[in-house]
Structure formats: C-alpha cells, structure tokens
Design an enzyme around this catalytic site. Structure first.
Site, mmCIF file in Angstrom:
data_model
loop_
_atom_site.group_PDB
_atom_site.id
_atom_site.type_symbol
_atom_site.label_atom_id
_atom_site.label_comp_id
_atom_site.label_asym_id
_atom_site.label_seq_id
_atom_site.Cartn_x
_atom_site.Cartn_y
_atom_site.Cartn_z
ATOM 1 N N LYS A 112 54.424 35.219 44.660
ATOM 2 C CA LYS A 112 53.185 34.431 44.639
ATOM 3 C C LYS A 112 53.312 33.357 43.562
ATOM 4 O O LYS A 112 53.834 33.629 42.480
ATOM 5 C CB LYS A 112 51.977 35.338 44.361
ATOM 6 N N GLU A 181 41.245 32.113 43.792
ATOM 7 C CA GLU A 181 40.615 32.774 42.646
ATOM 8 C C GLU A 181 39.528 31.881 42.047
ATOM 9 O O GLU A 181 39.734 30.672 41.858
ATOM 10 C CB GLU A 181 41.683 33.067 41.576
HETATM 11 O O1 KIV Z 1 48.107 38.081 37.978
HETATM 12 C C1 KIV Z 1 47.250 38.580 38.720
HETATM 13 O O2 KIV Z 1 46.855 39.740 38.595
HETATM 14 C C2 KIV Z 1 46.713 37.735 39.786
HETATM 15 C C3 KIV Z 1 45.479 38.231 40.466
HETATM 16 C C4 KIV Z 1 44.356 38.180 39.537
HETATM 17 C C5 KIV Z 1 45.236 37.509 41.737
HETATM 18 O O3 KIV Z 1 47.236 36.709 40.061
#
Ligand code: KIV
Length: 276
Positions: A112, A181
C-alpha cells in the site's frame, strides 16, 4: 479464499470488506481464526508499536520484520504491507526495489502506498513486475508535516477535486483497491460512485466498500491519541494491567508459584546432596 482477489470478489457480491492492522505473530494467529478478510502491516506500527509521534521513522526493514511475523501466524489471510516514508519517493527504481524486497522477504500479497498523481511513476513501476498495489488517499499520515497535523482532507472544492483526480489516475494505473482516510462521508460516497475498484475507508463514513482500523485502537491498547473515527471494542489494556498487578501481588505474597507450577525431586537426592 486468500490473496487480493478477495477484494474484488467481495465488492462484486456487494459484501463489506473487513481489514485491520496487525504487527505481531501472536495477534496474527488470532486473526487467522477470525472472520477478518484482510490484514494490513500498517506503518502505524511506528506509533502504536514503536511509540513514535508519527509514522515517518518507519523503515522498509521494520515493515519486513513485522510482516514476516504476521505472515507466519495469519497463513490463510490476504496481507497487505505499507511502503514506508521515503521508500518510494526518491525514484521509480528505488520504489520497485523496495516493494520487491517487501514482497520477496516477507511473503505478503500486496503493498500500500500513500499519495496521488505525484507518485504515479512509482506506482506504475511497482505494478509492472506484477506487484499488486493498494492506493492510499486523503489524510495520508506520511504527509502530516504538509497538512500541519492529522487533519481531515477534501473539505473544500479544490482539494475534493484533487482527490477525485488522484483516485481516477491511480485506478487507471492499475491499483487493485484504495484506502481513503479522513475524508468527509459524502465525498467518499461520490468518489466511490466513480470507481470500479474497491474502496476501504478509515474515517470516511459507512459507504466505502470496506473498513480498516488500527488493531491497538479497537482493543484499547494505545495510550496516545484516539481519533474520532475509532471505535473501541475491548479494553485489553485494563486486562493486561490487572494481570500484571495480580502477578506482582502474588509474587510478593509468595502465593505464586504454587505447587502446581513447581517441579519435584526425590527427597533422597536432596538428602544425599546435603550430606556431600
Ligand atoms: O498505517 C496504517 O495503519 C494505515 C491505516 C490507518 C489505513 O495506513
């Protein structure tokens, strides 16, 4: 069912996608027995696990360390790992090398990445060797120094437009899903209606295709800030505190260890030793 296909499958069936962060083997074993659809090795580990005030200090090695532990426990789950700050900004080559390391060394299913069109080249470079990428838009915590803190994004026309532009560009580049987010719920609903890939919300209202939260926040294992979008489902912190204090009390009162926790030896052996 495991791997990233679960995201598209759930969306096609109009079923909500559930995702939580996880950072360690023991919790991952519990997750593996749970109904959770997907796990995120979030760079939030820099805050809730390492105690930093932001996610910025987290390294690729940190992510790999935690991802490997989680992978050993959550063998049947789809696992996504965060690309940490500065692991995809220097160049597209650097980005693909770091994403490749995370996938090869930890065995997770996807990475991600936070950011919009400014990191499009990096995203395309990572997707090229078939590494699945989840986009992350809105209140991207790696940008707090620009945002001036953890502030809701997309509230005015320009920033809302930019979010839509970014989402469509990332979708065209081939991301398999998004995290949105800290954006207004109605904006999430609108963006969602323009996207064909699944959207996972955190502080983005109820309409996204799924939800993600930080495990420490939902079980009450975090002493620092609790954002408005968090719901706490358990108070594990209090359970640990009670256990620690009970242990200390029993050690001091000599009621622990009791007979059942103690190993035995024949009295003759002891007597023989005493007489040596
Ligand atoms: O780092 C994380 O936990 C995240 C979530 C809050 C989506 O990116």
């Amino acid at each position: 069912m495991s791997g990233i296909s679960i995201f598209a499958e759930k969306k096609a069936k109009n079923e909500k996608i559930t995702m939580l962060t996880c950072y360690d083997y023991a919790t991952a074993c519990v997750f593996n027995r749970s109904n959770i659809d997907a796990i995120l090795i979030g760079d939030s580990l820099g805050m809730v696990y390492q105690g930093n005030s932001s996610t910025l200090p987290v390294t690729v090695d940190d992510i790999i360390y935690h991802a490997r532990a989680v992978k050993r426990g959550a063998t049947d789950k789809c696992i996504v790992a965060d690309m940490p700050f500065m692991s995809y900004h220097v160049s597209a080559e650097d980005a693909v090398r770091n994403a490749g390391r995370i996938i090869k060394e930890s065995g997770v299913d996807a990475v991600k990445i936070e950011g919009g069109i400014e990191i499009l080249d990096a995203i395309k470079a990572i997707i090229a060797p078939k590494i699945p990428v989840m986009g992350h838009l809105g209140l991207t915590p790696q940008s707090i120094n620009v945002f001036g803190g953890f502030k809701v994004q997309g509230k005015d026309l320009d920033s809302a437009r930019n979010l839509i532009r970014d989402a469509l560009a990332l979708q065209d580049a081939g991301v398999f899903a998004f995290t949105f987010e800290g954006i207004p719920a109605k904006l999430m609903t609108l963006i969602q209606s323009k996207l064909s890939v699944p959207s996972i919300g955190i502080g983005a209202g109820v309409d996204s295709d799924g939800q993600v939260l930080v495990i420490n926040d939902i079980i009450g294992m975090c002493d620092n800030m609790r954002p408005k979008f968090v719901k706490q489902y358990a108070d594990v912190g209090s359970i640990i505190l009670n256990a620690v204090n009970s242990y200390c009390d029993e050690v001091r009162a000599k009621t622990f260890p009791a007979a059942e926790h103690t190993f035995k030896i024949n009295d003759e052996v002891i007597e023989a030793l005493k007489n040596e």
